[in-house]
Design an enzyme around this catalytic site. Structure first.
Site, PDB file in Angstrom:
ATOM      1  N   ILE A 139      44.546  42.485  42.228  1.00  0.00           N
ATOM      2  CA  ILE A 139      44.894  43.811  41.726  1.00  0.00           C
ATOM      3  C   ILE A 139      43.713  44.335  40.914  1.00  0.00           C
ATOM      4  O   ILE A 139      43.229  43.669  39.997  1.00  0.00           O
ATOM      5  CB  ILE A 139      46.157  43.764  40.842  1.00  0.00           C
ATOM      6  CG1 ILE A 139      47.354  43.224  41.628  1.00  0.00           C
ATOM      7  CG2 ILE A 139      46.449  45.143  40.270  1.00  0.00           C
ATOM      8  CD1 ILE A 139      47.812  44.107  42.757  1.00  0.00           C
ATOM      9  N   LYS A 140      43.252  45.525  41.257  1.00  0.00           N
ATOM     10  CA  LYS A 140      42.106  46.115  40.564  1.00  0.00           C
ATOM     11  C   LYS A 140      42.567  46.850  39.315  1.00  0.00           C
ATOM     12  O   LYS A 140      43.417  47.740  39.368  1.00  0.00           O
ATOM     13  CB  LYS A 140      41.354  47.072  41.490  1.00  0.00           C
ATOM     14  CG  LYS A 140      40.668  46.384  42.654  1.00  0.00           C
ATOM     15  CD  LYS A 140      39.977  47.374  43.590  1.00  0.00           C
ATOM     16  CE  LYS A 140      38.668  47.836  43.024  1.00  0.00           C
ATOM     17  NZ  LYS A 140      37.909  48.645  44.015  1.00  0.00           N
TER      18      LYS A 140
END
Length: 950
Positions: A139-140
Site C-alpha cells: 500500500i502506497k
C-alpha cells in the site's frame, strides 16, 4: 547479457512504473519478468488515468460492473483498480515465492486526497489491503507528516507499505524509524514480520528539475564567470548525491543491535527505491538515474520508455557507493550558493501531493465520463450554452474548485466552503436519499396502511419546503390505483381553505401535517381547523387516525400529535432545512401516501447523487457545474434565473424558485428566480437573465425549442436539462439542491439560513398579538382611497411617488410606481388572495404586460405561500425589486378553532407584516387593496397597469 537483467548481479531489482489491463492480459508483464527480470510493479493515479481515460479497454469492465447496479465513481474506479492489482500480483506471485517474499510486489496508492489525514489514510489502506487480498501487495502511503504515523500503524498490523513522495534525507530517517517501530510493535503483539515488506521511494529527477531551476536563476544574476561555472557544475548532480547519502543512512539504520533483534525474528529491511527516474532534462543521459544509483538491496522503478532505453544502451555497474566524497561536496556546494535543499524538498512534497491529487481528479473524471456514457440516459442530460465571458468565468471557477477540493469539502461538511459559520450543521440533505433507501420498508408499510384505510384523499398541510416539494409530486404523478389523490394546502386565505375542503371527503381524507419546528403559524391553524372539521364528521375518538405528522424530534407538533393520537408520527432530520427536505420524510411521506413507487424515485435520485458525489470532479459534476453557472452568472449581473419546465413537470419551477430565492437572497446579494414566465423573443429581455429549461425526453415543443435557440443566438446563457421520464424528478431535486449550495458559495453567502423570513414572522406575530388584545388590527391610513381600491405605502415611498406624478387616481400611482423600474430590475406581484386558475391567469396577464413594456423580469406570487420562499430574496436580496402587493377584502372569513384571530385576520397580518419589512428595508413597494368583487377588481387593476405602462 541484457543490461536490465544484469542488474540482478548488482543486487538491484527493477520494478515497472506502469500498469494497464491489456498489458497484463496479453502477457506483456509476464514477458518482462522473464526477459528483463522485472520484479515488481508500481501504480499511481496518473498511470491509471492514462490507462482508463485514453483507451477503451476498460469500457467492457465498466459496463459489466454497472449491469450489477449503479455505483459511485470512486467505487467504480476502485473495482477496476483492485482487479488490475490482483491480476498483476498473481502474475508476480511466482517471483514473490521464488525470492522468499523479498520481491515480486505490486503497489496500490491510497487516495492522494488523504495525504494529510492520518485516520483516513489508515482506514483506506486497511480497506484496500482487504479488498486486494494478496500477500505481495504494498500500500502506497506518502511521506507527509500525517503519513508517518500511518506507516508505523500499518506495519504494526502486518501490512506492507510503499512509502512514496520521499525527497529529504531527514524525512527518510523518520520513515525508516516508523517502519522499524512498526515491526517492533507487530512482534510485540505476537505478529510474524516475515510477510511484511517495505520500500522507501526516493524521488530523483524532480529534485534535479527544481534545483537546476534555482541554479539557473542564480546563474542569470551572477557577474563572475567563475561563479557561473561553479553553479553550472552543480546542475544534474544534486539528486544523485542526495540519494547516495540517503543510502548511507539506510546502511546505518538497518544494522546494529536493534535491527539484529528484528532480523532474528524474520524481519526484512526497508529497501530504498529510486522513483521518478525517467530523465526530464534532455541534456542528460536518458539512463543516468539508473546507471548512477545501482547498489545492493535497492529497487529502481522505471517507466517503460526508460526500461527500453536501459535495455538498449545501459551500463550496469556498482555505482551507488562510489564517489561519496564528491556527493558530500555537491550537497555542501549547493548550500554555499544559498539554495536550500530542505526548502526545495519540502516544497516538492507539497507539490507532489497536489500533482497526485490533480492526476486523481483526471482519473475520476475519466471514470465519471465512462460511467455517464454507459448509463446513457439514466441520469438527466445537462447541456450548457454560455456566452464567452460567462463561459470563461465558469471555467476558472471550475478549476479553482477542483484544485481546492471544494466538492470533497462540501461532502465532509466543511463550513469554509461558505462563510465558515454554521453551514456544516445543515447538510443532512446530502445523504437524505441514501438514508431514505434504508427506510424504504417503513415507507412502503405506511403506503400499505394508507391503502388499507380506504382514504380517497390525502392533504398536506404545510408551508414552504414542507408543501412545495409534495406539490411537485402531486402535480407530476397521476393518481395511483387504490391510493388517495394528493392535495396540498399552503394558504391562510379563507376562500382557498374552503375550496380545499370542498374538493375532498372529510370522512375519507388523510391529513399530513408538516412542520419542522411545530411552531409555524400556517400548518398549526390549518391543522386546528381540519382536526375540528374531521371530529365533527366522524367523532372525536376517530379523528386522530386521519392525521399523521411529519416534524423534527421533540417539536411542539410531535407533542400535539401524541396528545391527539395521530395515526403516525414521522421524524425529520434536524440537520435538513425545510427547502432542502423533499427527499426526506417531508417529501417522501406524502409521496408514499399517494402510492408513488419510492424505490424507483430514490434509485433515480441516487443515480444523480453518485453523479455529483465527492469523487466526481467539478468538470464532470452536473450539479456543481449548474451551481457554478448560477453563481458566476449572478456575479456578472445575470441574476434573474428564469426557469421553464415542460408540461409534465411544470410545477418543478415553483419548488426550485423557493430553493434558490430563500437560499441565495440575503445580505444584499442573491439570485432572483423567475418561474412561470413563458419564453418570449430575445428583444423582451435585458442582459440580466440566465435561462434554465427542463423537459422530459418524451415531450417535444418545436416552438419552445426555437425560442431557446433564438435566446442562445442572441448571447443569453441557456442551460438545458432533459429528464428520462417524470420518475427522474428525484434527480432534479438533488441536482438543484447541490447546485444552489454551490451557487451560494460562489456568491459568498450562507445558503442555509433565512434571516428575513424570520423578520416577517415577527411582524406578523406582533400584529396578531395586537388583534388578540383589541379585537382589531392596528389602524392604517391609505395614501389614496377610492371606491375601487385603497393604496398604502410608507412615507418615503409615498413622497417619491408623488414627486413622480402620483395624484388622485390609482392609475397615476401605478404609473409613478412603474416609472421607477430600470434595466436590471424585476417587478414582483405579491397577491394575498385565493390561488386559483382565474387569479393565476389575471396575474399572468399583468406580469406579461409589464415584462413586454419594461423589458424586465417579473414574478407573480401568492401570499402567504411566497413568504416562506421568495419572500427572503425580496427583502434580503439585491435592491432591484419593484413590488406591488395586492390585498382584498375576504368575501367570507373563516374562524380558527381555539383562536380569536380568523384565517382572514391572520392573512391580513401576514400581508401587512410582509409589506412593513419591505418598506423598512427601503424597497420600492406599493400596496393595492381591492374593494368589492375580487374578479372585477383584478380586471380593473390590469387595465390600470396597462394604461400606466403606455
Amino acid at each position: 547479457m541484457n543490461p536490465v537483467k544484469a542488474l540482478e548481479k548488482h543486487g538491484q531489482a527493477i520494478w515497472l512504473d506502469f500498469l494497464a489491463r491489456g498489458f497484463i492480459a496479453k502477457g506483456d508483464l509476464k514477458k518482462l519478468i522473464e526477459t528483463d527480470g522485472v520484479k515488481g510493479v508500481t501504480s499511481n493515479p496518473s498511470i491509471f488515468e492514462k490507462a482508463i481515460g485514453a483507451s477503451d479497454e476498460y469500457d467492457g469492465a465498466i459496463g459489466e460492473a454497472l449491469k450489477k447496479g449503479d455505483r459511485s465513481v470512486g467505487d467504480l474506479y476502485e473495482t477496476l483498480a483492485v482487479e488490475d492489482i490482483q491480476n498483476a500480483a498473481d502474475v508476480l506471485r511466482p517471483v514473490y515465492d521464488k525470492l522468499e517474499h523479498r520481491d515480486g510486489f505490486v503497489s496500490l496508492e491510497v487516495s492522494p486526497y488523504l495525504a494529510i489525514d492520518t485516520k483516513g489514510t489508515l482506514a483506506e489502506a486497511e480497506r484496500l489491503w482487504r479488498a486486494v487480498n494478496r500477500e505481495n501487495l504494498m500500500i502506497k502511503v506518502p511521506a507527509t507528516r500525517e503519513g508517518l504515523p500511518a506507516i508505523k500503524q500499518l506495519v504494526s498490523k502486518g501490512i506492507s507499505v510503499n512509502v512514496t513522495l520521499l525527497f529529504s534525507q531527514k524525512v527518510y530517517v523518520q520513515v525508516a524509524e516508523a517502519y522499524i517501530a512498526g515491526l517492533e510493535a507487530l512482534i510485540a503483539s505476537g505478529g510474524d514480520p516475515a510477510h511484511v515488506a517495505s520500500v522507501a521511494s526516493f524521488f530523483i529527477s524532480r529534485i534535479d528539475s527544481a534545483v537546476d531551476a534555482a541554479l539557473d536563476d542564480k546563474i542569470a544574476k551572477a557577474n563572475d564567470p567563475s561563479e557561473k561555472e561553479r553553479l553550472e557544475e552543480l546542475k544534474g548532480k544534486v539528486a544523485i548525491a542526495n540519494a547516495k547519502l540517503a543510502y548511507q543512512d539506510y546502511k546505518r539504520l538497518f544494522s546494529g543491535d536493534r535491527w539484529a533483534k528484528l532480523e532474528a525474528c524474520g524481519a526484512k529491511p526497508q529497501r530504498l527505491l529510486w522513483a521518478s527516474t525517467g530523465t526530464k532534462n534532455k541534456a542528460y543521459s536518458d539512463v543516468m538515474y539508473i546507471e548512477e544509483l545501482i547498489g545492493q538491496n535497492t529497487v529502481n522503478t522505471v517507466p517503460p520508455a526508460t526500461l527500453d532505453a536501459f535495455r538498449d544502451h545501459g551500463e550496469p555497474r556498482n555505482s551507488l557507493e562510489k564517489d561519496l566524497d564528491e556527493a558530500r561536496a555537491v550537497i555542501k556546494g549547493l548550500a554555499s550558493t544559498g539554495v536550500s535543499l530542505d526548502a526545495i524538498t519540502d516544497k516538492l512534497v507539497t507539490e507532489g501531493v497536489q500533482l497526485f491529487a490533480d492526476a486523481f481528479d483526471k482519473l475520476l473524471g475519466a471514470v465519471a465520463f465512462k460511467r455517464e456514457t454507459v448509463l446513457a440516459g439514466r441520469v438527466g442530460k445537462q447541456t450548457l450554452s454560455l456566452p464567452g465571458e460567462l463561459a470563461n468565468s465558469v471555467k476558472q471557477h471550475t478549476e479553482a474548485w477542483r484544485s481546492a477540493g471544494k466538492i470533497r469539502k462540501i461532502w465532509s461538511r466543511d463550513e469554509s466552503v461558505w462563510t465558515d459559520h454554521d453551514e456544516g450543521k445543515w447538510l443532512g440533505w446530502l445523504h437524505a436519499p441514501s438514508v431514505a433507501k434504508t427506510k424504504l420498508t417503513e415507507y412502503q408499510d405506511f403506503a400499505k396502511w394508507v391503502k388499507s384505510q380506504g382514504f380517497t384523499d390525502a392533504v398536506v398541510l404545510g408551508m414552504g419546503g414542507s408543501s412545495l416539494g409534495p406539490e411537485v409530486i402531486a402535480e407530476t404523478f397521476p393518481q395511483q390505483d387504490g391510493f388517495p389523490k394528493l392535495h396540498v394546502l399552503d394558504s391562510t386565505d379563507p376562500a382557498q381553505v374552503r375550496a380545499l375542503e370542498a374538493s375532498v371527503k372529510l370522512a375519507s381524507t388523510l391529513f399530513i401535517v408538516s412542520s419542522k419546528s411545530g411552531g409555524t403559524t400556517e400548518p398549526n391553524v390549518m391543522k386546528a381547523y381540519f382536526f375540528a372539521r374531521v371530529t365533527e364528521a366522524i367523532g372525536a375518538d376517530q379523528a386522530g387516525r386521519h392525521f399523521v405528522a411529519v416534524t423534527d424530534p421533540g417539536s411542539s407538533m410531535e407533542k400535539v400529535a401524541t396528545e391527539q393520537k395521530f395515526a403516525k408520527i414521522f421524524h425529520g432530520d434536524p440537520t435538513i432545512g425545510g427547502r432542502y427536505s423533499v427527499l426526506s420524510p417531508f417529501g417522501l411521506v406524502p409521496a408514499a401516501a399517494a402510492g408513488i413507487d419510492l424505490a424507483k424515485l430514490l434509485d433515480s435520485a441516487l443515480a444523480m447523487v453518485r453523479s455529483c458525489g465527492t469523487d466526481v470532479p467539478p468538470q464532470q459534476n452536473p450539479a456543481v457545474q449548474l451551481g457554478l453557472v448560477m453563481g458566476c452568472a449572478g456575479l456578472e449581473g445575470r441574476d434573474k434565473v428564469t426557469i421553464t419546465s415542460s408540461k409534465a413537470i411544470a410545477d418543478f419551477g415553483a419548488w426550485a424558485e423557493q430553493l434558490i430565492a430563500e437560499s441565495t437572497g440575503k445580505e444584499g446579494k442573491g439570485l432572483i428566480p423567475i418561474d412561470g414566465e413563458p419564453l418570449a423573443d430575445p428583444s423582451a429581455y435585458g442582459n440580466d437573465r440566465l435561462f434554465i429549461d427542463l423537459r422530459t425526453e418524451a415531450e417535444t415543443d418545436a416552438a419552445h425549442e426555437a425560442k431557446l435557440a433564438a435566446l442562445e443566438a442572441a448571447g443569453h446563457p441557456v442551460v438545458r436539462i432533459v429528464l428520462k421520464s417524470t420518475e427522474a424528478i428525484g434527480q432534479e431535486f438533488f441536482r438543484f439542491e447541490l447546485a444552489t449550495a454551490v451557487a451560494g458559495a460562489v456568491l459568498g453567502i450562507n445558503p442555509f439560513d433565512q434571516p428575513d423570513v424570520e423578520s416577517a414572522k415577527i411582524k406578523t406575530r406582533e400584529l396578531t398579538a395586537a388583534f388578540e388584545k383589541s379585537g382589531a388590527l392596528p389602524a392604517e391610513t391609505p395614501a389614496l382611497s377610492t371606491a375601487e381600491a385603497d393604496l398604502y405605502t410608507d412615507a418615503g415611498n409615498a413622497a417619491a411617488l408623488r414627486k413622480a406624478g402620483a395624484d388622485g387616481t390609482v392609475a397615476s400611482w401605478l404609473k409613478a410606481h412603474l416609472s421607477r423600474v430600470s434595466a436590471g430590475d424585476y417587478v414582483a406581484l405579491l397577491a394575498y388572495i385565493e390561488r386559483n386558475a382565474a387569479h393565476i391567469e389575471a396575474l399572468q396577464d399583468i406580469r406579461l404586460k409589464v415584462r413586454d413594456h419594461r423589458k424586465v423580469a417579473t414574478c407573480a406570487e401568492f401570499g402567504p405561500r411566497f413568504l416562506h420562499s421568495t419572500g427572503q430574496a425580496y427583502k434580503g436580496g439585491p435592491d432591484s425589486g419593484v413590488f406591488l402587493q395586492i390585498t382584498a377584502d375576504d368575501a367570507a372569513d373563516l374562524p380558527v378553532p381555539g383562536q380569536s384571530a380568523s384565517f382572514g385576520v391572520i392573512k391580513a397580518a401576514q400581508a401587512r407584516g410582509d409589506f412593513d419589512v419591505l418598506t423598512e428595508r427601503g424597497r420600492r413597494a406599493l400596496r393595492v387593496h381591492l374593494k368589492g368583487d375580487l374578479g372585477a377588481g383584478l380586471k380593473s387593476l390590469g387595465t390600470a397597469i396597462k394604461q400606466a405602462l403606455e
